[in-house]
Design a protein around this motif. Sequence first.
Motif, PDB file in Angstrom:
ATOM      1  N   UNK A  69      27.582  75.060 -60.160  1.00 14.26           N
ATOM      2  CA  UNK A  69      26.644  75.252 -61.259  1.00 14.26           C
ATOM      3  C   UNK A  69      25.269  75.604 -60.684  1.00 14.26           C
ATOM      4  N   UNK A  70      24.583  76.514 -61.375  1.00 15.66           N
ATOM      5  CA  UNK A  70      23.252  76.960 -60.950  1.00 15.66           C
ATOM      6  C   UNK A  70      22.263  76.679 -62.071  1.00 15.66           C
ATOM      7  N   UNK A  71      21.194  75.947 -61.722  1.00 10.90           N
ATOM      8  CA  UNK A  71      20.120  75.747 -62.689  1.00 10.90           C
ATOM      9  C   UNK A  71      18.848  76.400 -62.153  1.00 10.90           C
ATOM     10  N   UNK A  72      18.201  77.221 -62.998  1.00 13.69           N
ATOM     11  CA  UNK A  72      16.968  77.924 -62.624  1.00 13.69           C
ATOM     12  C   UNK A  72      15.848  77.470 -63.556  1.00 13.69           C
ATOM     13  N   UNK A  73      14.823  76.866 -62.979  1.00 12.91           N
ATOM     14  CA  UNK A  73      13.648  76.472 -63.755  1.00 12.91           C
ATOM     15  C   UNK A  73      12.695  77.656 -63.883  1.00 12.91           C
ATOM     16  N   UNK A  74      11.926  77.688 -64.980  1.00 11.67           N
ATOM     17  CA  UNK A  74      10.938  78.761 -65.164  1.00 11.67           C
ATOM     18  C   UNK A  74       9.690  78.525 -64.330  1.00 11.67           C
ATOM     19  N   UNK A  75       9.566  77.366 -63.723  1.00 16.78           N
ATOM     20  CA  UNK A  75       8.420  77.092 -62.872  1.00 16.78           C
ATOM     21  C   UNK A  75       7.276  76.461 -63.627  1.00 16.78           C
ATOM     22  N   UNK A  76       6.341  75.875 -62.859  1.00 20.40           N
ATOM     23  CA  UNK A  76       5.238  75.127 -63.458  1.00 20.40           C
ATOM     24  C   UNK A  76       3.971  75.942 -63.593  1.00 20.40           C
ATOM     25  N   UNK A  77       3.768  76.947 -62.746  1.00 24.08           N
ATOM     26  CA  UNK A  77       2.537  77.728 -62.764  1.00 24.08           C
ATOM     27  C   UNK A  77       2.781  79.174 -63.117  1.00 24.08           C
ATOM     28  N   UNK A  78       2.003  80.045 -62.489  1.00 26.01           N
ATOM     29  CA  UNK A  78       2.126  81.476 -62.758  1.00 26.01           C
ATOM     30  C   UNK A  78       1.584  82.244 -61.567  1.00 26.01           C
TER      31      UNK A  78
END
Length: 475
Positions: A443-452
């Motif tokens: 399984x692969x989980x990808x977070x959108x991240x905290x910053x930019x």
Amino acid sequence: MVIVGILAGLVALAVVVALYWYVWRRLVRDATAKGSVVRRAGSAVFVVGPLLMVGALVSEQAGAPFWLQRVLGWPGFLWMALSLYMLLTVVAGEVVRPLLRRLLERRAGAVAASASVPVGAPAGEEGATGATGATGATVPSAPDAPTAPSAPSAPTAPSAPTAPSAPSAPSAPSAPEAPAAAEAPPAGPPAPGTAGTATPGPSRRLLVARLVSGAAAAAAVGIVGEGTYGVLRGPRVKRLTVPLAKLPRAAHGFRIAVVSDIHLGPILGRDFTQRVVDTINATQPDLIAVVGDLVDGSVHDLGPAAAPMAGLRARHGAYFVTGNHEYFSGAAQWVEHVRTLGMHPLENARTELPGFDLAGVNDVQGESQGQGPDFGRALGDRDTSRASVLLAHQPIVIHDAVRYGVDLQLSGHTHGGQLWPGNYLAALANPTVAGLERYGDTQLYVTRGAGAWGPPVRVGAPSDITVVELASRQA
């Protein structure tokens, strides 16, 4: 090869210039008068904005003095985002423009029709409406006024010699003047400013241009403003439960706080870091996974901004793997610096935790410096009967993770596209842009991240810190 690169760069530059000219034309030239202050100011903005954007990009990539990066960063990168959404809203305006013009034409026609006198109206109706039309000219019914000469019938009493004043009867001027109305020219196009006047073509086009350009500019500013607020307020917490077949019952409910792509730099600094740390600690995780792209700059410039990371608290500690931007910023120095902040770097390494193995690999960008991912070192000699969780910045290594029997890979890098419609471009380069997906037994989980990165703006891809709760199927 060099010539091909130069030609490609020139073509890209020509496309960018053409797009800027198009947006300037719609927002500024078409909606303002030639030589006006507004046009000059708008044109100046379209010159200064791109220069600031280029300056922000070049100063960051060239490692210019940090104070200069900060001065150029905010206006330059915000202009980058604003340019994108001005282009999109202007293109959308092309659909609205003909519809609005047609609406105004119909409205003008309706006004003109309501102001005109019906051709077949009965004579009696004129008295109700008055003797003048919409334009103020005497209506053609005035020729009927010659019936007024019946007044001379007054001489029927000639036997009255004492009435010398009888000749004064013709002094009634109203009747004889009535024929003058008949000499009035036929009703033609109404004079400007009269009730039945339709808006001239050029004025209508200018009105439409101003309405559409104003709405497009306002929408672009609103979108960028909301997206900037979303970044600066800090990431929101997402919660996700992931069942693992090999996870023992004793590890059921183990919580990993996953944070990626904080991107400390000229714009996001120490205050933002503290906000991220406070958000993570509030979730009370068992383990913290910092999955790359912590910084955009050197330890010298950004060490103070990263200092709050020392305040991360979790029962089993905080772990770190490099992202591609660490290799643009001095990865070796940052790996050593995060150790001083209390985090444990996993450079193609593995550690055993209660119930599962936690492994981490370097980012693929490290291959350019001989420090790329090494799955053999990280996973090659492990006990495959144990569950495994892999930290890897980029989702593209998922196929290596499948080959080595990883149960769960935690990644970032994509930002979820960050600026819509960037998610469609991100999907072309990554197997998963955001969320949880399965590849074989992995399984692969990808977070959108905290910053930019770049513009401190997110549209359609809100920032997050994800608490992944591992679930045992034996529980």
